[in-house]
Design a protein around this motif. Structure first.
Motif, mmCIF file in Angstrom:
data_model
loop_
_atom_site.group_PDB
_atom_site.id
_atom_site.type_symbol
_atom_site.label_atom_id
_atom_site.label_comp_id
_atom_site.label_asym_id
_atom_site.label_seq_id
_atom_site.Cartn_x
_atom_site.Cartn_y
_atom_site.Cartn_z
ATOM 1 N N GLU A 120 7.836 -10.268 0.831
ATOM 2 C CA GLU A 120 7.959 -11.446 1.817
ATOM 3 C C GLU A 120 9.124 -12.577 1.318
ATOM 4 O O GLU A 120 9.562 -13.147 1.867
ATOM 5 N N ASP A 121 9.178 -12.759 0.024
ATOM 6 C CA ASP A 121 10.140 -13.700 -0.652
ATOM 7 C C ASP A 121 11.309 -13.377 -0.851
ATOM 8 O O ASP A 121 12.171 -13.956 -1.099
ATOM 9 N N ASP A 123 13.197 -11.696 1.646
ATOM 10 C CA ASP A 123 13.831 -11.876 3.099
ATOM 11 C C ASP A 123 14.373 -10.743 3.409
ATOM 12 O O ASP A 123 15.630 -10.489 3.524
ATOM 13 N N PRO A 125 13.182 -8.288 6.233
ATOM 14 C CA PRO A 125 12.357 -7.980 7.447
ATOM 15 C C PRO A 125 12.233 -6.345 7.779
ATOM 16 O O PRO A 125 11.227 -5.954 7.957
ATOM 17 N N LEU A 128 10.068 -4.705 5.168
ATOM 18 C CA LEU A 128 8.679 -5.209 5.344
ATOM 19 C C LEU A 128 7.884 -4.603 6.397
ATOM 20 O O LEU A 128 6.690 -4.115 6.304
ATOM 21 N N CYS A 132 4.618 -2.156 5.896
ATOM 22 C CA CYS A 132 3.391 -2.350 6.698
ATOM 23 C C CYS A 132 3.086 -1.284 7.291
ATOM 24 O O CYS A 132 1.791 -1.098 7.555
ATOM 25 N N THR A 150 1.239 -9.926 7.135
ATOM 26 C CA THR A 150 2.822 -10.064 6.925
ATOM 27 C C THR A 150 3.574 -9.670 8.323
ATOM 28 O O THR A 150 4.411 -10.300 8.595
ATOM 29 N N SER A 153 4.017 -12.615 10.190
ATOM 30 C CA SER A 153 5.080 -13.974 9.502
ATOM 31 C C SER A 153 6.511 -13.391 10.038
ATOM 32 O O SER A 153 7.286 -13.991 9.740
ATOM 33 N N LEU A 154 6.486 -12.178 10.727
ATOM 34 C CA LEU A 154 7.626 -11.675 11.480
ATOM 35 C C LEU A 154 8.068 -11.974 12.647
ATOM 36 O O LEU A 154 9.109 -11.596 13.356
ATOM 37 N N SER A 157 11.492 -12.961 14.051
ATOM 38 C CA SER A 157 12.709 -12.084 13.461
ATOM 39 C C SER A 157 13.488 -11.198 14.280
ATOM 40 O O SER A 157 13.030 -10.883 15.401
#
Length: 221
Positions: A120-121, A123, A125, A128, A132, A150, A153-154, A157
């Motif tokens: 996540e830190d 960057d 996507p 990620l 996931c 997570t 959080s996208l 994006s």
């Protein structure tokens, strides 16, 4: 500590001395610290190996990167592998593909949650979404919960549409804990289908799920 003191402490049978010695390496340049840290990769005490992983992240060289990668793959203690993954992420973008590989191969919850947080830190996507999706097929509920967070959080994006589709499917999960996480993730999406899913979960049989949907209503007001 002076180098002779560090070397003497690393030979001490009391692991507390070895911990102090590894911690003292932060005061030295990578050319000095990394070979000493690497020499202790096989220390019998997992706390010492965890400190070694942390030290290698502080002294970033090709050798320390390779050593951390070895630790993520072969150390027999999940705490050490997780610490090594955290340190590996400090190398930035070059670590991403390696972290994804470790995530897919290591199903321990601590390692996977550490890698999720690290990615996540960074960057990334696309990666990620990949991890996931892998997490959602696993058996550990805490990792699945973290993966849902997570995915939320996208929102916004380049993977917004794909992520929303996954969350809408997860809204039908048999686990109330996961449905709570899905509600909170869907709150970050403005699409009508996201809002409809939240409204549907307001009639959920589990009170915590219902509370999560009302929490969303409270924030909107």
């Amino acid at each position: 500590m002076e180098l002779p003191e560090i070397e003497a402490a690393l030979s001490n049978p009391d692991f507390q001395y070895r911990l102090k010695a590894i911690s003292a390496l932060k005061a030295y340049d990578p050319e000095t610290a990394v070979p000493i840290a690497i020499a202790t990769l096989k220390d019998p005490e997992f706390l010492v190996r965890s400190f070694v992983a942390r030290s290698l992240g502080q002294h970033q060289t090709a050798a320390s990167f390779a050593a951390l990668l070895e630790m993520t793959k072969f150390d027999d203690t999940p705490n050490v592998r997780a610490e090594a993954a955290n340190s590996l992420s400090l190398f930035g973008k070059v670590s991403i593909s390696h972290l994804v590989s470790v995530f897919c191969q290591d199903d321990h919850w601590l390692v996977r949650r550490s890698i999720l947080a690290a990615l996540e830190d960074l960057d990334c996507p696309e990666e990620l979404v990949e991890v996931c999706t892998t997490a959602l097929t696993g058996d550990d509920l805490t990792v699945t919960e973290a993966a849902i967070d997570t995915l939320g959080s996208l929102a916004g994006s380049s993977h917004h549409t794909n992520v929303l589709a996954q969350l809408l499917t997860l809204a039908q999960s048999e686990s109330p804990r996961l449905r709570v996480r899905v509600v909170r993730a869907l709150q970050k999406f403005d699409e009508p289908q996201a809002q409809e899913a939240i409204l549907g979960l307001r009639q959920d049989s589990d009170s915590q799920v219902v509370a999560a949907t009302l929490e969303n209503l409270f924030h909107k007001n």
